[in-house]
Design an enzyme around this catalytic site. Structure first.
Site, short mmCIF file in Angstrom:
data_model
loop_
_atom_site.label_atom_id
_atom_site.label_comp_id
_atom_site.label_asym_id
_atom_site.label_seq_id
_atom_site.Cartn_x
_atom_site.Cartn_y
_atom_site.Cartn_z
N ASP A 48 1.26 -0.72 -0.35
CA ASP A 48 0.40 -0.11 0.27
C ASP A 48 0.68 1.12 0.29
O ASP A 48 -0.03 2.19 -0.46
CB ASP A 48 -0.56 0.13 1.06
CG ASP A 48 0.05 -0.03 2.62
OD1 ASP A 48 0.79 -0.37 2.53
OD2 ASP A 48 -1.10 -0.16 3.55
N SER A 49 1.96 0.64 -0.14
CA SER A 49 3.12 1.97 0.37
C SER A 49 3.05 2.60 -1.59
O SER A 49 3.95 3.63 -1.56
CB SER A 49 4.38 2.22 0.89
OG SER A 49 4.95 0.65 -0.09
N ASP A 87 -0.87 -6.21 -0.21
CA ASP A 87 -1.21 -5.14 1.00
C ASP A 87 -2.17 -4.81 1.10
O ASP A 87 -3.04 -4.16 0.11
CB ASP A 87 -0.31 -4.69 0.49
CG ASP A 87 0.49 -3.67 1.81
OD1 ASP A 87 -0.23 -5.02 2.69
OD2 ASP A 87 1.10 -3.19 2.39
N LYS A 116 -1.26 -9.78 3.27
CA LYS A 116 -0.97 -9.12 3.76
C LYS A 116 -1.19 -8.11 5.19
O LYS A 116 -1.95 -7.68 3.97
CB LYS A 116 0.58 -8.01 3.88
CG LYS A 116 1.36 -7.86 5.30
CD LYS A 116 3.05 -7.39 5.27
CE LYS A 116 2.41 -5.66 4.44
NZ LYS A 116 1.23 -4.53 5.28
N GLU A 118 -2.59 -5.32 8.25
CA GLU A 118 -1.51 -5.00 9.43
C GLU A 118 -2.65 -5.79 10.53
O GLU A 118 -4.02 -5.22 10.51
CB GLU A 118 -1.74 -3.80 8.80
CG GLU A 118 -0.82 -3.09 8.33
CD GLU A 118 -0.38 -1.59 8.66
OE1 GLU A 118 -0.90 -0.70 9.13
OE2 GLU A 118 -0.06 -1.08 7.26
N GLU A 185 8.28 -4.38 11.68
CA GLU A 185 8.15 -2.84 11.30
C GLU A 185 8.70 -2.44 11.72
O GLU A 185 7.52 -1.58 13.49
CB GLU A 185 7.00 -1.94 9.97
CG GLU A 185 7.12 -0.87 9.43
CD GLU A 185 6.36 -0.28 8.74
OE1 GLU A 185 6.73 0.79 8.12
OE2 GLU A 185 5.94 -1.11 8.19
#
EC number: 2.1.2.11
Length: 283
Positions: A48-49, A87, A116, A118, A185
């Site tokens: 998502d970066s 993501d 992935k 969070e 992270e």
């Protein structure tokens, strides 16, 4: 040339068992995925970066599922061997199990090997629902960018006993829920190693020291092509491609303005006979 085999979860588990580091990198488009494959990376994250690195948003939370799938489709076209992780963007999984499974399925239908998301303990229900649907899940704990407001900014985790205990609890909860691996992270080097040793699944790091089972890095960061203000301590610029791109475009602009580009070697040829006939039509 030796033919590389497609990297799978079994490949990644075997690398961990042998003590071999996995090379993990982000990619958001076809060329990046192609270059990453040529370099022999093990894993690609369609992160998502990409919201910030590719699309110019201010935060990762602004990217949509449709935009993530667009980037994923491009990466899959360029991928040959790497294990690809999609993501899950902000609010694509937090709302309900049903929405989480549906959106995770979109990544898999696009060609991803896993997704992935969070969160640790608080996301156990979502992880279990997704894994129960037959989709591999990578957990993401520590500094989680989608929760920056709650965390009070980019704060390194694992620097006190409360943060350490939360990380271990999150890691164990994710493993129990069925996650095949964990990304840590923004965690201190020493604590990241302890967290890794608290579970049996592979643990990868981004800004979490050198003791983990592999490293993730954002491609734009190591190439010096990220256009933004964020410069984390853990970034190493391996080649400043950004400056080279700017220099090349500047040289192009100069030659266009001086009429030295295109030069004769860039012209398409025409025979004298054909040119003469064309000129005759002009009267």
């Amino acid at each position: 040339m030796e033919t590389r085999k497609k990297v799978t979860i079994s490949t990644l588990k075997n690398k961990k068992n042998k003590g071999e580091k996995a090379v993990f990198i982000t990619a958001y488009d076809f060329p990046a995925a192609t270059f990453a494959n040529k370099a022999g990376v093990d894993m690609i994250l369609v992160g998502d970066s990409g919201a910030m690195c590719l699309l110019g948003y201010q935060t990762t939370n602004e990217v949509s599922m449709d935009e993530m799938i667009m980037m994923t489709n491009a990466v899959i076209r360029g991928n040959k061997h790497a294990f690809v992780v999609g993501d899950m963007p902000f609010l694509s999984y937090q709302i309900s199990n049903e929405i989480a499974v549906s959106n995770a399925g979109r990544f898999i239908k696009s060609g991803c090997d896993a997704i992935k998301l969070e969160g640790g303990v608080r996301m156990v229900e979502r992880v279990r629902a997704i894994t129960d649907s037959g989709i591999a899940v990578m957990g993401h704990i520590g500094l989680t960018p989608q929760n920056m407001a709650q965390m009070g900014g980019y704060k390194i985790q694992g620097k006190d006993i409360a943060s350490f205990n939360a990380l271990v609890e999150d890691a164990k909860a994710l493993e129990k829920a069925g996650a095949f691996s964990i990304l840590l992270e923004g965690v201190t080097n020493e604590v990241a190693e302890i967290v890794k040793n608290s579970v049996s699944i592979p643990c990868y790091g981004i800004g979490a020291g050198v003791k983990l089972d592999g490293q993730l890095i954002i491609m734009h960061d190591i190439l010096g092509t990220f256009v933004g203000e964020i410069r984390p301590k853990f970034i190493k610029v391996f080649d400043n491609i950004g400056d080279k791109i700017t220099e090349a475009i500047s040289q192009y602009a100069t030659e266009v303005r001086n009429a030295t580009f295109p030069a004769e070697e860039h012209f398409y040829p025409i025979s004298d006979e054909a040119l003469s006939m064309i000129k005759k039509t002009l009267g």
